[in-house]
Design a protein around this motif. Structure first.
Motif, short mmCIF file in Angstrom:
data_model
loop_
_atom_site.label_atom_id
_atom_site.label_comp_id
_atom_site.label_asym_id
_atom_site.label_seq_id
_atom_site.Cartn_x
_atom_site.Cartn_y
_atom_site.Cartn_z
N GLY A 161 6.91 37.57 45.56
CA GLY A 161 6.41 37.30 44.22
C GLY A 161 6.26 38.52 43.34
N LEU A 162 6.81 39.66 43.75
CA LEU A 162 6.73 40.87 42.92
C LEU A 162 7.71 40.77 41.77
CD1 LEU A 162 6.52 43.59 45.70
CD2 LEU A 162 4.64 42.67 44.34
N LYS A 163 7.48 41.58 40.73
CA LYS A 163 8.38 41.56 39.57
C LYS A 163 9.78 41.98 39.97
CE LYS A 163 6.02 44.61 37.25
NZ LYS A 163 5.60 45.55 36.20
N LYS A 164 10.75 41.50 39.20
CA LYS A 164 12.15 41.82 39.49
C LYS A 164 12.66 42.88 38.54
CE LYS A 164 13.79 37.66 41.81
NZ LYS A 164 14.92 36.71 41.91
N TYR A 165 13.59 43.67 39.03
CA TYR A 165 14.19 44.74 38.24
C TYR A 165 15.70 44.55 38.21
CZ TYR A 165 9.68 46.92 39.37
OH TYR A 165 8.34 47.16 39.53
N ASN A 166 16.30 44.98 37.13
CA ASN A 166 17.76 44.95 37.01
C ASN A 166 18.35 46.28 37.44
OD1 ASN A 166 17.83 42.28 35.95
ND2 ASN A 166 17.25 43.08 33.93
N GLY A 167 18.13 46.63 38.69
CA GLY A 167 18.67 47.88 39.21
C GLY A 167 17.68 49.02 39.16
N GLY A 168 18.11 50.16 39.70
CA GLY A 168 17.23 51.32 39.81
C GLY A 168 16.80 51.90 38.48
N ILE A 169 17.69 51.95 37.51
CA ILE A 169 17.36 52.51 36.20
C ILE A 169 16.29 51.67 35.51
CG2 ILE A 169 18.24 53.05 33.89
CD1 ILE A 169 20.89 53.78 35.17
N ASP A 170 16.43 50.36 35.60
CA ASP A 170 15.44 49.47 34.99
C ASP A 170 14.09 49.62 35.68
OD1 ASP A 170 14.61 47.25 33.25
OD2 ASP A 170 14.50 46.11 35.13
N ALA A 171 14.10 49.73 37.01
CA ALA A 171 12.85 49.92 37.75
C ALA A 171 12.19 51.23 37.35
CB ALA A 171 13.13 49.90 39.25
N PHE A 172 12.98 52.29 37.26
CA PHE A 172 12.48 53.59 36.84
C PHE A 172 11.84 53.51 35.45
CE2 PHE A 172 13.06 57.67 34.69
CZ PHE A 172 12.55 58.56 35.62
N ARG A 173 12.55 52.84 34.53
CA ARG A 173 12.05 52.72 33.16
C ARG A 173 10.74 51.93 33.10
NH1 ARG A 173 12.14 48.88 29.65
NH2 ARG A 173 13.46 47.57 30.96
N GLN A 174 10.67 50.82 33.83
CA GLN A 174 9.47 49.99 33.80
C GLN A 174 8.27 50.70 34.43
OE1 GLN A 174 9.49 45.80 34.62
NE2 GLN A 174 11.73 45.66 34.48
N ILE A 175 8.51 51.44 35.50
CA ILE A 175 7.41 52.17 36.14
C ILE A 175 6.87 53.24 35.20
CG2 ILE A 175 6.81 53.73 38.05
CD1 ILE A 175 8.90 52.20 39.74
N ILE A 176 7.77 53.98 34.56
CA ILE A 176 7.35 55.00 33.60
C ILE A 176 6.58 54.37 32.45
CG2 ILE A 176 8.21 56.60 31.83
CD1 ILE A 176 8.33 57.86 34.50
N HIS A 177 7.07 53.23 31.96
CA HIS A 177 6.44 52.55 30.82
C HIS A 177 5.02 52.08 31.16
CE1 HIS A 177 6.05 50.17 27.16
NE2 HIS A 177 5.70 49.13 27.91
N SER A 178 4.84 51.54 32.36
CA SER A 178 3.53 50.97 32.71
C SER A 178 2.56 51.99 33.29
CB SER A 178 3.72 49.83 33.73
OG SER A 178 4.34 50.31 34.91
N ASP A 179 3.06 52.97 34.06
CA ASP A 179 2.16 53.89 34.76
C ASP A 179 2.37 55.37 34.43
OD1 ASP A 179 1.07 51.71 36.15
OD2 ASP A 179 2.62 51.82 37.68
N GLY A 180 3.43 55.67 33.65
CA GLY A 180 3.72 57.07 33.37
C GLY A 180 4.38 57.73 34.58
N VAL A 181 4.53 59.04 34.51
CA VAL A 181 5.18 59.79 35.60
C VAL A 181 4.40 59.65 36.90
CG1 VAL A 181 5.86 62.09 36.39
CG2 VAL A 181 6.20 61.45 34.00
N LYS A 182 3.08 59.53 36.81
CA LYS A 182 2.28 59.41 38.03
C LYS A 182 2.63 58.15 38.81
CE LYS A 182 -1.69 56.94 36.00
NZ LYS A 182 -3.15 56.98 35.77
N GLY A 183 3.19 57.15 38.11
CA GLY A 183 3.60 55.94 38.80
C GLY A 183 4.73 56.19 39.78
N LEU A 184 5.56 57.19 39.49
CA LEU A 184 6.66 57.55 40.39
C LEU A 184 6.18 58.34 41.59
CD1 LEU A 184 9.32 58.66 37.76
CD2 LEU A 184 9.32 56.53 39.07
N TYR A 185 4.95 58.83 41.51
CA TYR A 185 4.41 59.61 42.62
C TYR A 185 3.26 58.89 43.32
CZ TYR A 185 7.33 63.64 41.78
OH TYR A 185 8.42 64.48 41.69
N ARG A 186 3.30 57.57 43.25
CA ARG A 186 2.34 56.79 44.01
C ARG A 186 2.52 57.10 45.49
NH1 ARG A 186 1.40 50.52 42.36
NH2 ARG A 186 0.36 50.86 40.37
N GLY A 187 1.41 57.36 46.15
CA GLY A 187 1.47 57.63 47.58
C GLY A 187 1.97 59.02 47.94
N PHE A 188 2.06 59.92 46.94
CA PHE A 188 2.58 61.26 47.22
C PHE A 188 1.68 61.99 48.23
CE2 PHE A 188 2.73 65.86 46.25
CZ PHE A 188 4.07 66.09 46.55
#
Length: 330
Positions: A161-188
């Motif tokens: 039931g998680l949100k769907k992405y249209n590929g890696g670029i779309d996932a990258f864009r949505q994560i940046i949009h919702s959480d900023g750069v820190k969203g890409l470093y979740r669990g760092f």
């Protein structure tokens, strides 16, 4: 650490292939061939990573067999390679950082511990490998954590039931949009806590196990007092593979709970608020009915780590010899 067979000080007449250190490598060939070889290894093992990741984020405990059957029935073979393109884009720079940090650290620490501190070769090798594994893992996570976040979301999208992405670029864009750069470093942070000690333990354990097996195997005498076994390419590779698999088993078992928590932090959204490590553990235990939930996906992770380590160590040794400036090390 010597990735080739270790020499026994008590049996100097046994001459195993010498290690190829950082100074002996043709760096451009080393990184180019390394990217190609390890991309192939990653592609081979990727379906197991997908299964492990899905097991870790499902609300119910699902066996490997049921998970495999479900993916194949509902998504076909492509389901086992969700996020593969994104993963490959990150594999090349991450592997380059890993291999560079590994060899530089190993060479430097080995020089300090043996030449300046006067430690025995076995102790110096173990310390150098532990330090090299630690620094290599930390360097690689600078690239690998964002890639991990994106590729893992693609692996599990639509399955729970998680949100769907249209590929890696779309996932990258949505994560940046919702959480900023820190969203890409979740669990760092927990990735460092998982992979850095794990790599240090693995490389140190591999060095010790490899030396022990090599010494025992090559120093046996037959009834005539002669060496029963002589070093050759097949036996050296076989010992490398067995040593890698043994080192991986303990590492997988010890770090599995941290890996499960890391995966959940990187994949689950938490209603727009990044959950803490404590909250993630509490939710996981509550869902799974105990601490056993932290070991979901252990079987595929154990298999993946053992297979990956065995292939990696033999491929890595082969890569270093292909990349040597001279043929003296053969």
């Amino acid at each position: 650490m010597s990735l080739s067979a270790a020499e026994d000080d008590s049996a100097p007449e046994i001459h195993l292939p010498a290690d190829v250190d950082w100074e002996m490598l043709d760096k451009s060939k080393f990184f180019f061939l390394g990217a190609a070889l390890f991309s192939g290894v990653s592609g081979l093992l990727y379906p197991i990573v997908v299964m492990k990741t899905r097991q870790q984020v499902t609300l119910n405990d699902v066996s490997c067999f049921k998970m495999t059957r479900s993916i194949f029935r509902n998504e076909g073979l492509s389901g086992f390679y969700r996020g593969f393109g994104t993963s490959m884009m990150g594999t090349v720079p991450a592997r380059a950082l890993y291999m560079g940090a590994l060899e530089i650290t190993k060479s430097y620490v080995s020089y300090i511990s043996s030449d300046h501190l006067g430690l025995p070769e076995a102790s110096s090798s173990t310390i150098a490998n532990a330090a090299a594994g630690l620094s290599a893992a930390m360097a690689a996570q600078l690239v690998w954590t964002p890639v991990d976040v994106v590729s893992q979301r693609l692996m599990v999208q639509g399955s729970i039931g998680l949100k769907k992405y249209n590929g890696g670029i779309d996932a990258f864009r949505q994560i940046i949009h919702s959480d900023g750069v820190k969203g890409l470093y979740r669990g760092f942070g927990i990735s460092i806590l998982t992979y850095a000690p794990s790599n240090a333990v693995w490389w140190a354990s591999y060095s010790l196990v490899h030396r022990g097996i090599s010494g025992s195997y090559f120093n046996n005498n037959n009834n005539n007092g002669e060496r029963a076994c002589r070093p050759d390419g097949v036996s050296v590779v076989a010992i490398q593979g067995v040593s890698a698999a043994m080192a991986s088993g303990a590492s997988a078992l010890v770090t599995m709970p941290l890996d499960t928590v890391k995966t959940r932090l990187q994949v689950l959204d938490g209603d727009g608020v990044q959950p803490s490590v404590f909250q993630t553990v509490r939710n996981l235990v509550k869902e799974g009915g105990g601490l056993g939930a932290c070991y979901r996906g252990l079987a595929p992770r154990w298999a993946s780590m053992s297979m990956s380590a065995t292939i990696m160590i033999t491929t890595y040794e082969f890569l270093k010899r292909l990349s040597a400036k001279t043929q003296d090390s053969f």
